[in-house]
Design a protein around this motif. Structure first.
Motif, PDB file in Angstrom:
ATOM      1  N   ILE A   1       1.119  -1.838  -0.057  1.00 35.72           N
ATOM      2  CA  ILE A   1       0.432  -0.010  -0.037  1.00 35.72           C
ATOM      3  C   ILE A   1       0.926   1.123   0.152  1.00 35.72           C
ATOM      4  CG2 ILE A   1      -1.874   0.992   1.429  1.00 35.72           C
ATOM      5  CD1 ILE A   1      -2.574  -1.715   2.543  1.00 35.72           C
ATOM      6  N   ILE A   2       0.458   2.392  -1.044  1.00 41.32           N
ATOM      7  CA  ILE A   2       1.642   2.945  -0.829  1.00 41.32           C
ATOM      8  C   ILE A   2       1.071   4.634  -0.639  1.00 41.32           C
ATOM      9  CG2 ILE A   2       3.279   4.492  -2.899  1.00 41.32           C
ATOM     10  CD1 ILE A   2       3.763   1.445  -2.126  1.00 41.32           C
ATOM     11  N   GLU A   3       0.979   5.293   0.522  1.00 45.49           N
ATOM     12  CA  GLU A   3       0.210   6.477   0.897  1.00 45.49           C
ATOM     13  C   GLU A   3       0.860   7.882  -0.426  1.00 45.49           C
ATOM     14  OE1 GLU A   3       1.564   7.466   4.630  1.00 45.49           O
ATOM     15  OE2 GLU A   3       0.467   5.715   5.338  1.00 45.49           O
ATOM     16  N   ASN A   4       0.147   8.373  -0.475  1.00 45.30           N
ATOM     17  CA  ASN A   4      -0.021   9.865  -1.410  1.00 45.30           C
ATOM     18  C   ASN A   4       1.129  10.926  -0.255  1.00 45.30           C
ATOM     19  OD1 ASN A   4      -0.487  11.556  -3.415  1.00 45.30           O
ATOM     20  ND2 ASN A   4      -2.694  12.367  -2.638  1.00 45.30           N
ATOM     21  N   ASP A   5       1.941  10.776  -1.012  1.00 44.72           N
ATOM     22  CA  ASP A   5       3.303  11.717  -0.733  1.00 44.72           C
ATOM     23  C   ASP A   5       4.529  11.236  -1.372  1.00 44.72           C
ATOM     24  OD1 ASP A   5       4.842  10.279   1.898  1.00 44.72           O
ATOM     25  OD2 ASP A   5       3.550   9.885   2.398  1.00 44.72           O
ATOM     26  N   GLU A   6       5.765  11.848  -1.371  1.00 43.51           N
ATOM     27  CA  GLU A   6       6.845  11.460  -2.171  1.00 43.51           C
ATOM     28  C   GLU A   6       7.651  10.374  -2.076  1.00 43.51           C
ATOM     29  OE1 GLU A   6       7.421  11.160  -5.879  1.00 43.51           O
ATOM     30  OE2 GLU A   6       5.807  12.633  -5.382  1.00 43.51           O
ATOM     31  N   PRO A   7       7.959  10.458  -0.162  1.00 40.72           N
ATOM     32  CA  PRO A   7       8.856   9.906  -0.183  1.00 40.72           C
ATOM     33  C   PRO A   7       7.715   8.265  -0.186  1.00 40.72           C
ATOM     34  CG  PRO A   7       8.456  11.272   1.714  1.00 40.72           C
ATOM     35  CD  PRO A   7       7.652  11.606   0.892  1.00 40.72           C
ATOM     36  N   ALA A   8       6.490   8.067   0.180  1.00 42.99           N
ATOM     37  CA  ALA A   8       6.298   6.833  -0.091  1.00 42.99           C
ATOM     38  C   ALA A   8       6.347   6.727  -1.281  1.00 42.99           C
ATOM     39  CB  ALA A   8       4.379   6.617   1.251  1.00 42.99           C
ATOM     40  N   LYS A   9       5.567   7.268  -2.615  1.00 42.70           N
ATOM     41  CA  LYS A   9       5.773   7.077  -3.520  1.00 42.70           C
ATOM     42  C   LYS A   9       7.337   6.340  -3.878  1.00 42.70           C
ATOM     43  CE  LYS A   9       2.111  10.271  -4.776  1.00 42.70           C
ATOM     44  NZ  LYS A   9       1.819  11.236  -5.776  1.00 42.70           N
ATOM     45  N   GLN A  10       8.135   6.840  -3.503  1.00 45.53           N
ATOM     46  CA  GLN A  10       9.535   6.546  -4.055  1.00 45.53           C
ATOM     47  C   GLN A  10      10.039   5.322  -4.035  1.00 45.53           C
ATOM     48  OE1 GLN A  10      11.702   7.904  -6.471  1.00 45.53           O
ATOM     49  NE2 GLN A  10      12.853   6.333  -5.864  1.00 45.53           N
ATOM     50  N   ILE A  11       9.898   5.085  -2.452  1.00 49.23           N
ATOM     51  CA  ILE A  11       9.872   3.269  -1.852  1.00 49.23           C
ATOM     52  C   ILE A  11       8.769   2.178  -3.069  1.00 49.23           C
ATOM     53  CG2 ILE A  11       9.214   2.419   0.391  1.00 49.23           C
ATOM     54  CD1 ILE A  11      10.181   4.762   1.664  1.00 49.23           C
ATOM     55  N   GLY A  12       8.156   2.507  -2.782  1.00 50.43           N
ATOM     56  CA  GLY A  12       6.666   1.879  -3.996  1.00 50.43           C
ATOM     57  C   GLY A  12       7.708   1.408  -5.397  1.00 50.43           C
ATOM     58  N   ARG A  13       8.118   2.943  -5.814  1.00 52.87           N
ATOM     59  CA  ARG A  13       8.400   2.685  -7.265  1.00 52.87           C
ATOM     60  C   ARG A  13      10.203   1.497  -6.594  1.00 52.87           C
ATOM     61  NH1 ARG A  13       8.722   8.694  -6.691  1.00 52.87           N
ATOM     62  NH2 ARG A  13       6.824   9.018  -7.898  1.00 52.87           N
ATOM     63  N   GLU A  14      10.470   1.758  -5.375  1.00 53.20           N
ATOM     64  CA  GLU A  14      11.964   0.992  -6.069  1.00 53.20           C
ATOM     65  C   GLU A  14      11.759  -1.048  -5.408  1.00 53.20           C
ATOM     66  OE1 GLU A  14      14.716   1.174  -6.074  1.00 53.20           O
ATOM     67  OE2 GLU A  14      14.267   3.379  -6.980  1.00 53.20           O
ATOM     68  N   LYS A  15      10.305  -0.764  -4.835  1.00 51.19           N
ATOM     69  CA  LYS A  15      10.125  -1.956  -4.862  1.00 51.19           C
ATOM     70  C   LYS A  15       9.152  -2.737  -5.800  1.00 51.19           C
ATOM     71  CE  LYS A  15       7.497  -1.552   0.059  1.00 51.19           C
ATOM     72  NZ  LYS A  15       6.848  -1.156   0.934  1.00 51.19           N
ATOM     73  N   TYR A  16       8.681  -1.991  -6.668  1.00 50.65           N
ATOM     74  CA  TYR A  16       7.695  -2.490  -7.817  1.00 50.65           C
ATOM     75  C   TYR A  16       9.343  -2.603  -9.015  1.00 50.65           C
ATOM     76  CZ  TYR A  16       4.765  -2.467 -11.778  1.00 50.65           C
ATOM     77  OH  TYR A  16       3.881  -2.590 -13.289  1.00 50.65           O
ATOM     78  N   LYS A  17      10.438  -2.333  -8.854  1.00 44.15           N
ATOM     79  CA  LYS A  17      11.429  -2.714  -9.854  1.00 44.15           C
ATOM     80  C   LYS A  17      11.910  -3.271  -9.136  1.00 44.15           C
ATOM     81  CE  LYS A  17      12.790   2.176 -10.683  1.00 44.15           C
ATOM     82  NZ  LYS A  17      14.134   3.609  -9.849  1.00 44.15           N
ATOM     83  N   THR A  18      12.156  -3.984  -8.319  1.00 40.92           N
ATOM     84  CA  THR A  18      12.709  -5.148  -7.116  1.00 40.92           C
ATOM     85  C   THR A  18      12.166  -6.211  -7.567  1.00 40.92           C
ATOM     86  OG1 THR A  18      13.437  -3.571  -5.889  1.00 40.92           O
ATOM     87  CG2 THR A  18      13.190  -6.642  -5.663  1.00 40.92           C
ATOM     88  N   TYR A  19      10.514  -6.361  -7.469  1.00 39.63           N
ATOM     89  CA  TYR A  19       9.745  -7.315  -7.896  1.00 39.63           C
ATOM     90  C   TYR A  19       9.628  -7.481  -9.352  1.00 39.63           C
ATOM     91  CZ  TYR A  19       7.682  -6.598  -3.369  1.00 39.63           C
ATOM     92  OH  TYR A  19       7.412  -6.560  -2.067  1.00 39.63           O
TER      93      TYR A  19
END
Length: 135
Positions: free
Chosen positions: A105-123
């Motif tokens: 679950i990715i919240e609507n703020d830039e630090p959370a979105k950046q973490i989400g992008r990295e997780k997505y790339k890893t998967y």
């Protein structure tokens, strides 16, 4: 192969703990076992309290480190594959194939979105094709 779902809050200010409770309510109706992997003790407490109170009509049976509960909140990952895992860690899970479903679950703020992008790339790098749901 494990299923991976990303829930992105693009417009909603909803916090991750609230959306986790809503999704847990929906998933638990299907009698699935839910594991909330959460290394942060403070967030564990927030989840514990909210799972009791977020729905005035009912509560969701759960416990911290209670593997027999329908919803287990823990700083450790489960050892059995039947769990649906909510990942509250800041990194993607390396043991993707061990679980039936991983939910990010990715919240609507830039630090959370950046973490989400990295997780997505890893998967993706691990050979998985995560589904994305924009909320």
């Amino acid at each position: 192969m494990a299923k991976i779902s990303f829930y992105l809050f693009e417009k909603s200010p909803e916090r991750r703990v609230q959306s986790t409770c809503r999704l847990c309510r929906k998933i638990s109706k299907q009698h699935a076992k839910i594991w909330i992997y959460c290394p942060d003790p403070e967030v564990q407490q927030q989840l514990d309290e909210l799972l009791w109170t977020f729905d005035p009509a009912s509560f969701l049976a759960h416990g911290i480190d209670q593997k027999d509960a329908p919803i287990c909140i823990s700083a450790h990952l489960p050892t059995q594959a039947e769990w649906i895992v909510f990942n509250f860690n800041n990194q993607a899970l390396d043991q993707v194939g061990q679980f039936s479903h991983i939910i990010e679950i990715i919240e609507n703020d830039e630090p959370a979105k950046q973490i989400g992008r990295e997780k997505y790339k890893t998967y993706r790098r691990l050979g998985f094709a995560p589904q994305t749901f924009k909320l």
